[in-house]
Design an enzyme around this catalytic site. Structure first.
Site, PDB file in Angstrom:
ATOM      1  N   HIS A  21       0.880  -1.168   0.000  1.00 50.73           N
ATOM      2  CA  HIS A  21       0.000   0.000   0.000  1.00 50.73           C
ATOM      3  C   HIS A  21       0.916   1.216   0.000  1.00 50.73           C
ATOM      4  O   HIS A  21       1.723   1.394   0.906  1.00 50.73           O
ATOM      5  CB  HIS A  21      -0.930  -0.020   1.220  1.00 50.73           C
ATOM      6  CG  HIS A  21      -1.878  -1.186   1.198  1.00 50.73           C
ATOM      7  ND1 HIS A  21      -2.128  -1.971   2.299  1.00 50.73           N
ATOM      8  CD2 HIS A  21      -2.632  -1.694   0.182  1.00 50.73           C
ATOM      9  CE1 HIS A  21      -3.001  -2.927   1.968  1.00 50.73           C
ATOM     10  NE2 HIS A  21      -3.314  -2.774   0.688  1.00 50.73           N
ATOM     11  N   ARG A  71      -5.215  -7.546  -2.334  1.00 47.53           N
ATOM     12  CA  ARG A  71      -6.394  -8.407  -2.533  1.00 47.53           C
ATOM     13  C   ARG A  71      -6.324  -9.043  -3.918  1.00 47.53           C
ATOM     14  O   ARG A  71      -7.247  -9.721  -4.340  1.00 47.53           O
ATOM     15  CB  ARG A  71      -7.699  -7.612  -2.425  1.00 47.53           C
ATOM     16  CG  ARG A  71      -7.879  -6.837  -1.129  1.00 47.53           C
ATOM     17  CD  ARG A  71      -8.129  -7.745   0.044  1.00 47.53           C
ATOM     18  NE  ARG A  71      -8.413  -7.010   1.278  1.00 47.53           N
ATOM     19  CZ  ARG A  71      -7.483  -6.511   2.093  1.00 47.53           C
ATOM     20  NH1 ARG A  71      -6.202  -6.628   1.791  1.00 47.53           N
ATOM     21  NH2 ARG A  71      -7.844  -5.878   3.208  1.00 47.53           N
ATOM     22  N   SER A 165      -6.454 -12.663  -0.708  1.00 41.66           N
ATOM     23  CA  SER A 165      -5.254 -13.085  -1.455  1.00 41.66           C
ATOM     24  C   SER A 165      -4.203 -11.989  -1.430  1.00 41.66           C
ATOM     25  O   SER A 165      -4.221 -11.076  -2.241  1.00 41.66           O
ATOM     26  CB  SER A 165      -5.653 -13.408  -2.888  1.00 41.66           C
ATOM     27  OG  SER A 165      -6.724 -14.325  -2.876  1.00 41.66           O
ATOM     28  N   THR A 166      -3.288 -12.151  -0.495  1.00 39.91           N
ATOM     29  CA  THR A 166      -2.284 -11.126  -0.225  1.00 39.91           C
ATOM     30  C   THR A 166      -1.061 -11.272  -1.108  1.00 39.91           C
ATOM     31  O   THR A 166      -0.808 -12.331  -1.677  1.00 39.91           O
ATOM     32  CB  THR A 166      -1.815 -11.247   1.234  1.00 39.91           C
ATOM     33  OG1 THR A 166      -1.320 -12.583   1.413  1.00 39.91           O
ATOM     34  CG2 THR A 166      -2.940 -10.991   2.214  1.00 39.91           C
ATOM     35  N   GLU A 178       2.102  -5.700  10.676  1.00 39.77           N
ATOM     36  CA  GLU A 178       1.210  -4.536  10.673  1.00 39.77           C
ATOM     37  C   GLU A 178       1.504  -3.721  11.923  1.00 39.77           C
ATOM     38  O   GLU A 178       1.403  -4.243  13.040  1.00 39.77           O
ATOM     39  CB  GLU A 178      -0.236  -5.045  10.702  1.00 39.77           C
ATOM     40  CG  GLU A 178      -1.302  -4.002  10.603  1.00 39.77           C
ATOM     41  CD  GLU A 178      -1.696  -3.712   9.154  1.00 39.77           C
ATOM     42  OE1 GLU A 178      -1.640  -2.538   8.772  1.00 39.77           O
ATOM     43  OE2 GLU A 178      -2.070  -4.650   8.425  1.00 39.77           O
TER      44      GLU A 178
END
Lengths: 313, 313
Positions: A21, A71, A165-166, A178
């Site tokens: 991201h 995703r 689905s990473t 994270e």
């Protein structure tokens, strides 16, 4: 079955993903640093590749350009034809699958660490996709102990409908990292340093494992994802309430039936109606408003992991 | 100083007939967006004899979840941009500024709204700030400060002459921005929403009392006056090489002295502040990375204001 030692091949190929991201700055900064100077992440006998997965999103400092890369690693996307016509992130997913996969094959990378930030008050969180991967469970155990007394919790998302689905799912052992709270587009020194330290412990674990250390059976406390809770919305899909001040920033703390959960704009409280106590997390994550998620509920579980050591040839 | 302020001659001030409350000037600063929408839903059009207009100023940016689409709307209200001819290549925000100037202004004319309040959020730990272009809006700081105990309330004066003023509130005869943080972009926190709503309610109640003839005591209020900005240290490619030091992070308005740490480089060196004692604010504001600002520095002064009452038309 804890009695037997599970054998895994030495983990020779490891990747560290940042910028999945593009506006989650700790991973972007760390990976850029290590691409310039990898001394800090080097370990003997181990190939470690830092990699920016979504460079266009990083450049624009946005989460994604066309679609959420984290995703995008579905079988459908990975086998789609269309080349340049495909959404940018689907093209990226195919490229990443070629470089670090193919997903599900013997050639795939052994471990991928995917670095993320959240606006939620989650502290340091490791994200697991399977409760049955003893190698990963032992790694989590090692990291938690090495990081103590500072807290590092484990989130397990194995829910058949809510799992996704990473980028990291391309590897044999995917590990999500994270750390929050941190606003999108902002780099905070405490968050940056914490992520750096957790990654160091993770690489130490792999290094020890590869050198032949046997890790005895262990248990790992995890928070297992149960349910996604959306904001109350009107008929047009607009939110009509906010995360309640009593719930805001209370990731990992018990939410009991009847506790305040949302507050409407005119000041009314909406209470949690579940039948038992849950542990909410990802509370008020900016990126999840569009995914219809105010928070997820979890339950606490203790997972058992068998002893592990590397296969001998 | 307070004694003198209260002894100052009572001043009569023209009435405030109309107020505009604006939100979404930066589309990812959500408090203002939802306050304006809620006020519109409640049909909040009058506060006693004062008429209230609410405006979502940058709807395209709000829909995109971005600060702006082509150009920062809150830099578009200069005399030059407000009078520039519109062509096909004119950025959306420049057009929007001209529309808003027609609706709420024109800036500098007798038709302009008496008071314009623009709602903003910051990722910096600034509590609630009133950002004033001119000192005449200090009253509002006092009203809010006297009655809000849940967050620190401060006034920041930017000292920009009207001819050079570039922000939305300069369109009104009087105006100020309410800036509240810390809140990440794209996140709506209930505690911040509640505090801003309370600050607006206090302001509107005060305006009603003032318009109906109440007089108010003189007093003193502290305000921070902008002195200069400090950028991140950068390499030859223009990339930042350091992060805000943890001693400065979240310590907006805490006096900074020579020798205090301000940055930590990625290789671990600590960079220290050198200069006169000043107060930092907008520390680590996300939107300012691209404006090459790590933080601003201000002096703090105490201002006194006389007793006031409304001048009858």
């Amino acid at each position: 079955n804890n009695n037997n030692t599970a054998r895994f091949d030495a983990a020779r190929r490891v990747a560290i993903f940042g910028g999945t991201h593009g506006n989650e700055m700790s991973g972007v900064t760390l990976v850029n640093l290590w691409m310039q100077n990898s001394a800090e992440i080097q370990r003997k006998g181990l190939e470690i590749k830092p990699f920016i997965t979504n460079p266009k999103a990083v450049e624009k400092c946005v989460r994604y350009v066309d679609t959420d890369l984290n995703r995008a690693f579905t079988q459908e996307n990975l086998s789609a034809t269309g080349g340049d016509e495909l959404p940018y992130e689907v093209q990226r997913a195919q490229e990443i699958n070629r470089m670090f996969g193919p997903k599900g094959s013997a050639e795939a990378y052994d471990v991928i660490f995917d670095l993320h930030n959240t606006t939620s008050n989650m502290g340091c969180t490791l994200i697991l996709e399977s409760s049955k991967d003893a190698f990963n469970l032992q790694m989590m155990n090692y990291i938690k102990k090495a990081f103590a007394p500072a807290s590092c919790l484990v989130l397990l998302n194995e829910h058949p409908l809510l799992k996704y689905s990473t980028s990291r799912s391309v590897a044999k052992h995917p590990v999500g990292m994270e750390v929050g709270p941190q606003p999108q587009g902002v780099l905070r020194s405490n968050i940056f340093e914490a992520m750096r330290v957790i990654l160091k412990h993770a690489l130490d674990f792999i290094s020890l494992f590869n050198e032949g250390m046997e890790f005895p059976p262990c248990t790992v406390e995890v928070f297992r994802v149960l349910e996604r809770m959306d904001y109350p919305r009107d008929a047009n899909g607009n939110i009509i309430a906010m995360v309640h001040p009593n719930l805001q920033d209370c990731d990992w703390e018990p939410l009991n039936p009847g506790d305040p959960m949302f507050q409407t704009f005119d000041g009314k409280t909406i209470h949690y109606q579940g039948s038992s106590t849950v542990y909410p997390t990802f509370i008020n994550e900016a990126a999840y408003y569009e995914k219809q998620q105010a928070f997820v509920t979890t339950r606490r579980e203790t997972l058992a992991a068998s002893a592990i050591s590397k296969t001998t040839k | 100083l307070l004694y003198w302020a209260q002894q100052m001659e009572r001043t009569s001030v023209p009435p405030i007939h109309n107020v505009a409350i604006c939100g979404g000037t930066h589309g990812n600063e959500l408090t203002g967006v939802y306050i304006v929408r809620e006020m519109q839903k409640q049909k909040m059009e009058k506060a006693g004899s004062v008429s209230v207009t609410t405006v979502e100023t940058n709807p395209r940016a709000v829909a995109a979840g971005r600060r702006y689409t082509e150009m920062d709307l809150n830099r578009c209200f200069t005399d030059v941009l407000l009078s520039s001819p519109i062509t096909e290549s004119t950025p959306y925000e420049v057009r929007r500024a001209q529309e808003l100037n027609a609706q709420l202004g024109p800036k500098g004319s007798a038709e302009a709204v008496d008071l314009l309040i623009d709602l903003h959020n910051t990722t910096s730990n600034m509590g609630l700030c009133l950002i004033l272009l001119v000192i005449d809006s200090l009253y509002y700081t006092k009203i809010i400060e006297n009655n809000l105990s849940s967050v620190p309330v401060r006034a920041i004066q930017l000292d920009i002459p009207s001819s050079k003023a570039y922000s939305l509130e300069s369109v009104g005869k009087h105006g100020f921005a309410i800036e509240v943080g810390p809140q990440p972009n794209g996140v709506l926190r209930a505690d911040i929403f509640n505090v801003v709503k309370e600050a607006l309610d206090l302001t509107l109640q005060w305006l009603q009392k003032f318009s109906s003839g109440h007089s108010f005591e003189g007093g003193t209020v502290e305000a921070y006056t902008f002195v200069k900005s400090v950028d991140y240290p950068r390499d030859s490619a223009g990339k930042a090489t350091a992060v805000i030091h943890q001693n400065l992070q979240d310590n907006d308005f805490k006096l900074l002295r020579s020798g205090d740490p301000i940055f930590q480089t990625f290789s671990g060196d600590i960079l220290k502040y050198e200069g006169e004692d000043l107060y930092p604010f907008f520390v680590n504001e996300c939107a300012y990375y691209e404006k090459k600002i790590a933080f601003h520095l201000a002096q703090r002064k105490t201002y006194s204001f006389p007793p006031i009452s409304v001048k009858n038309d």
